[in-house]
Design an enzyme around this catalytic site. Structure first.
Site, short mmCIF file in Angstrom:
data_model
loop_
_atom_site.label_atom_id
_atom_site.label_comp_id
_atom_site.label_asym_id
_atom_site.label_seq_id
_atom_site.Cartn_x
_atom_site.Cartn_y
_atom_site.Cartn_z
N GLN A 136 0.84 -1.22 0.00
CA GLN A 136 0.00 0.00 0.00
C GLN A 136 0.86 1.26 0.00
O GLN A 136 1.56 1.53 0.98
CB GLN A 136 -0.88 0.00 1.27
CG GLN A 136 -1.75 1.22 1.43
CD GLN A 136 -2.47 1.23 2.78
OE1 GLN A 136 -2.02 0.62 3.73
NE2 GLN A 136 -3.59 1.93 2.84
N SER A 139 1.03 6.63 2.56
CA SER A 139 1.69 7.62 3.42
C SER A 139 2.97 8.15 2.80
O SER A 139 3.68 7.44 2.09
CB SER A 139 2.02 7.01 4.77
OG SER A 139 0.88 6.50 5.37
N SER A 171 4.23 -1.19 4.60
CA SER A 171 4.33 -2.50 5.24
C SER A 171 4.51 -3.60 4.19
O SER A 171 3.80 -3.62 3.18
CB SER A 171 3.07 -2.80 6.05
OG SER A 171 2.90 -1.85 7.05
N GLU A 254 -9.58 -1.49 5.15
CA GLU A 254 -8.43 -1.62 6.06
C GLU A 254 -8.91 -1.63 7.51
O GLU A 254 -8.39 -2.36 8.34
CB GLU A 254 -7.45 -0.44 5.86
CG GLU A 254 -6.25 -0.51 6.81
CD GLU A 254 -5.25 0.63 6.61
OE1 GLU A 254 -5.56 1.59 5.91
OE2 GLU A 254 -4.16 0.53 7.18
C1 LIG Z 1 3.30 -0.22 11.73
C2 LIG Z 1 2.82 0.72 10.67
C3 LIG Z 1 2.52 0.26 9.42
C4 LIG Z 1 2.11 1.15 8.42
N1 LIG Z 1 1.85 0.66 7.17
C5 LIG Z 1 1.55 1.51 6.17
C6 LIG Z 1 1.41 1.05 4.83
O1 LIG Z 1 1.56 -0.14 4.54
N2 LIG Z 1 1.15 1.94 3.84
C7 LIG Z 1 0.99 3.27 4.12
O2 LIG Z 1 0.72 4.03 3.19
N3 LIG Z 1 1.11 3.76 5.38
C8 LIG Z 1 1.41 2.91 6.41
N4 LIG Z 1 1.57 3.38 7.69
C9 LIG Z 1 1.47 4.82 7.92
C10 LIG Z 1 0.29 5.26 8.74
O3 LIG Z 1 -0.87 5.28 7.96
C11 LIG Z 1 0.64 6.66 9.30
O4 LIG Z 1 1.72 6.50 10.21
C12 LIG Z 1 -0.53 7.30 10.02
O5 LIG Z 1 -1.54 7.65 9.12
C13 LIG Z 1 -0.09 8.56 10.81
O6 LIG Z 1 0.61 9.44 9.97
P1 LIG Z 1 2.05 10.02 10.37
O7 LIG Z 1 2.90 8.87 10.80
O8 LIG Z 1 2.52 10.86 9.23
O9 LIG Z 1 1.81 10.91 11.66
P2 LIG Z 1 1.23 12.39 11.66
O10 LIG Z 1 0.02 12.46 10.79
O11 LIG Z 1 2.34 13.34 11.37
O12 LIG Z 1 0.77 12.55 13.15
C14 LIG Z 1 1.68 12.86 14.22
C15 LIG Z 1 0.86 13.01 15.51
O13 LIG Z 1 -0.06 14.11 15.37
C16 LIG Z 1 -1.38 13.69 15.61
N5 LIG Z 1 -2.30 14.39 14.69
C17 LIG Z 1 -2.14 14.57 13.36
N6 LIG Z 1 -3.18 15.25 12.84
C18 LIG Z 1 -4.02 15.51 13.88
C19 LIG Z 1 -5.27 16.17 13.99
N7 LIG Z 1 -5.88 16.68 12.92
N8 LIG Z 1 -5.84 16.23 15.21
C20 LIG Z 1 -5.24 15.70 16.32
N9 LIG Z 1 -4.04 15.07 16.27
C21 LIG Z 1 -3.46 14.95 15.07
C22 LIG Z 1 -1.38 12.20 15.30
O14 LIG Z 1 -2.41 11.52 15.98
C23 LIG Z 1 0.00 11.78 15.82
O15 LIG Z 1 -0.04 11.59 17.20
C24 LIG Z 1 1.97 2.52 8.70
C25 LIG Z 1 2.28 3.00 9.99
C26 LIG Z 1 2.71 2.12 10.97
C27 LIG Z 1 3.05 2.68 12.33
#
Ligand SMILES: Cc1cc2nc3c(=O)[nH]c(=O)nc-3n(C[C@H](O)[C@H](O)[C@H](O)COP(=O)(O)OP(=O)(O)OC[C@H]3O[C@@H](n4cnc5c(N)ncnc54)[C@H](O)[C@@H]3O)c2cc1C
Length: 424
Positions: A136, A139, A171, A254
Site C-alpha cells: 500500500q 503515506s 508494510s 483496512e
Molecule cells: C506499523 C505501521 C505500518 C504502516 N503501514 C503503512 C502502509 O503499509 N502503507 C501506508 O501508506 N502507510 C502505512 N503506515 C502509515 C500510517 O498510515 C501513518 O503513520 C498514520 O496515518 C499517521 O501518519 P504520520 O505517521 O505521518 O503521523 P502524523 O500524521 O504526522 O501525526 C503525528 C501526531 O499528530 C497527531 N495528529 C495529526 N493530525 C491531527 C489532527 N488533525 N488532530 C489531532 N491530532 C493529530 C497524530 O495523531 C499523531 O499523534 C503505517 C504505519 C505504521 C506505524
C-alpha cells in the site's frame, strides 16, 4: 433491551451453526492431528506452513471468502464470512499470506467496487494465485493523518503515467512486486481533488525499496522511492483526479474486518497473560490481580462491541463510527496489557529469549509459547497500533464530529494543493 446494548444480537441463527460445522470439518481434515496453532511453528517451518496453507485455501476457494465466485471468491454471505473468520482464529490458522491484507482485503475488494471489467478479470485471479503481491503506497513524509497533502507526482506521457516521489511506512513492501499508489495528478486543484489511484509494477528500475529498522530490531516496513517509474494509463482505478473516493473505499476495508477476529485473539492472549502471572509467582499479588481483572473486563467489552459491530454489518449497515471505537479499544488496551506483561516478567523481559513473533502486528500467533521474546516484541510493536490505520487522535476527531456532533476541525489549508503546500 435498552441503553448501550440496543440493536446487538449475540445469538447465531441455526444456519450459521450448521455452516460452522462444515468449516470445522474442513479444518479437521486439512490440519495435522497434533495442531496447536501457527504460533507453535518457528522460522522456515512457519513460513513453509503459511505458504502451503495459502495454497490449500486457494484450492478450496476460501482465500477471498466474500468475493463473487466468478472472480475466484467463495461468494459467502456476510454471516458465513464471520463464521469462517471466527473458526480460523480459534484454530490458530491465518486467512492468507503476509501481503493478502493488501491484495485481497484492501485492493481486491476495492477493485470489485471501482475497477473496470478488464482490471477485475486481470488482477483478481492473479492476486489469488500469488502471481502479484501487493503493498500500500499511501503515506508520505508530509502526508500521514493529512493524507490529502500527498505530493508524489504522476505526469502523463502518451499511454503511460510517469511517477516521481516518495512513500513511507510501506508494510511488507520488501515482499511485494506491485504497489497501489496515490499520486498527485493535478497540482492546481484543491488537495483532495487532484489525486489519482494507480496500479504500479514495482519490478522496474524506477522503484527502489529501502527497509526501515524498527525498535524491535525487525524490518517490516519500508520507504519506497519513485524515479521516473512508469505504469500504463489503463492502470487508473476510478477517475483521473478522482482517486480520493477510491482511496477512502479502500481505507474502509483496512479498518473494517477486525470485529469478528480480534476478541478471539485477545481472549487467547489474555489466557497466556494469566499463565505468565502464575509462572512468575505474581498471580496472588493483589495489584497484579486488579490489573488482570481490568484486562479481562476490556476483552469482554471488546467481545460485545464486536457483536454490535457485526450485528450492524449483517443487517446491511456499513461500519460507522463504531469501527473508530473498536480501533481505539484494541490498540490502547494492548499497550496497557503488554506493559503489565513486562512488569510481571521484570528483569527477565530485558533479555528476551525463546520464539520471537513471526508477524509483529497485534497479538502473537495463536499457540505461541509464553516466552519473554514473545511479550517483549509484542510490547514494542504495540506502540504502532495507535498510529497505523488512523491514529487514536484521528479516531477521536471522527467520534467527536460524527457521534458527539462537535464542530468540525478548522481547516487552515483551503485552496489548491500547490498553494496550501507552500503554506505548510
Ligand atoms: C506499523 C505501521 C505500518 C504502516 N503501514 C503503512 C502502509 O503499509 N502503507 C501506508 O501508506 N502507510 C502505512 N503506515 C502509515 C500510517 O498510515 C501513518 O503513520 C498514520 O496515518 C499517521 O501518519 P504520520 O505517521 O505521518 O503521523 P502524523 O500524521 O504526522 O501525526 C503525528 C501526531 O499528530 C497527531 N495528529 C495529526 N493530525 C491531527 C489532527 N488533525 N488532530 C489531532 N491530532 C493529530 C497524530 O495523531 C499523531 O499523534 C503505517 C504505519 C505504521 C506505524
Amino acid at each position: 433491551m435498552s441503553g448501550t446494548v440496543a440493536g446487538m444480537d449475540v445469538h447465531y441463527p441455526p444456519e450459521a451453526e450448521s455452516f460452522r460445522e462444515k468449516v470445522q470439518a474442513f479444518l479437521a481434515e486439512k490440519l495435522p492431528a497434533d495442531w496447536h496453532g501457527v504460533g507453535a511453528l518457528e522460522g522456515d517451518d512457519y513460513w513453509t506452513f503459511v505458504l502451503e496453507w495459502r495454497k490449500t485455501l486457494h484450492a478450496a476457494d476460501l482465500l477471498a471468502v466474500g468475493w463473487p465466485v466468478e472472480y475466484g471468491g467463495a461468494g459467502l454471505t456476510p454471516l458465513e464470512q464471520v463464521v469462517v473468520a471466527e473458526e480460523f482464529a480459534k484454530a490458530g490458522v491465518p486467512g492468507g499470506g503476509a501481503n493478502d491484507v493488501f491484495g485481497i482485503q484492501m485492493l481486491g475488494n476495492t477493485l470489485l467496487q471501482w475497477g473496470t471489467e478488464e482490471q477485475k478479470r486481470y488482477y483478481l485471479p492473479r492476486i489469488l494465485a500469488n502471481d502479484d503481491i501487493w503493498c500500500q503506497g499511501y503515506s508520505e513524509p508530509n502526508a500521514g493523518s493529512d493524507l490529502g497533502n500527498l505530493g508524489t507526482r504522476a505526469v502523463r506521457d502518451g499511454d503511460e503515467w510517469v511517477i516521481n516521489g516518495q512513500k513511507i511506512w510501506t508494510s511488507f513492501g520488501h515482499l511485494a512486486d506491485h504497489i497501489f499508489v496515490l499520486c498527485r495528478t493535478d497540482t492546481s486543484a484543491p488537495k483532495h481533488r487532484g489525486i489519482t489511484f494507480l496500479l504500479c509494477d514495482m519490478r522496474q528500475p524506477g522503484v527502489e525499496v529501502r527497509p526501515i529498522k524498527m525498535i524491535s530490531g525487525e524490518s517490516e516496513f519500508n520507504e519506497v522511492f519513485f524515479t521516473d517509474a512508469r505504469c500504463p494509463v489503463a492502470n487508473v482505478v476510478g477517475e483521473i483526479n478522482g482517486g480520493w473516493a477510491v482511496a477512502m473505499t479502500l481505507l474502509g476495508y483496512e479498518r473494517g474486518e477486525a470485529a469478528a477476529v480480534l476478541p478471539i485473539r485477545y481472549r487467547a492472549d489474555l489466557d497466556r497473560l494469566f499463565d505468565l502471572a502464575r509462572a512468575y509467582g505474581k498471580a496472588g499479588d493483589p495489584t497484579v490481580r486488579q490489573r488482570l481483572a481490568w484486562c479481562y473486563s476490556k476483552v469482554e467489552i471488546m467481545r460485545f462491541l464486536g457483536y454490535r459491530t457485526l450485528t450492524a454489518w449483517l443487517s446491511g449497515g456499513h461500519p460507522g463510527p463504531e469501527s473508530s471505537i473498536f480501533k481505539n479499544l484494541w490498540s490502547e488496551y494492548q499497550q496497557v496489557e503488554t506493559e503489565l506483561a513486562m512488569e510481571i516478567m521484570g528483569p527477565a523481559g530485558l533479555v528476551p529469549t525463546g520464539r520471537h513473533p513471526m508477524a509483529a502486528f497485534q497479538t502473537d500467533d495463536a499457540g505461541a509459547p509464553n516466552d519473554t521474546a514473545s511479550w517483549t516484541t509484542v510490547f514494542l510493536n504495540a506502540r504502532a497500533g495507535t498510529i497505523y490505520a488512523g491514529s487514536s487522535q484521528i479516531q477521536r476527531n471522527i467520534l467527536g464530529e460524527m457521534v458527539l456532533g462537535l464542530p468540525k476541525e478548522p481547516k487552515a489549508d483551503q485552496g489548491s494543493w500547490s498553494e496550501s503546500s507552500k503554506r505548510s
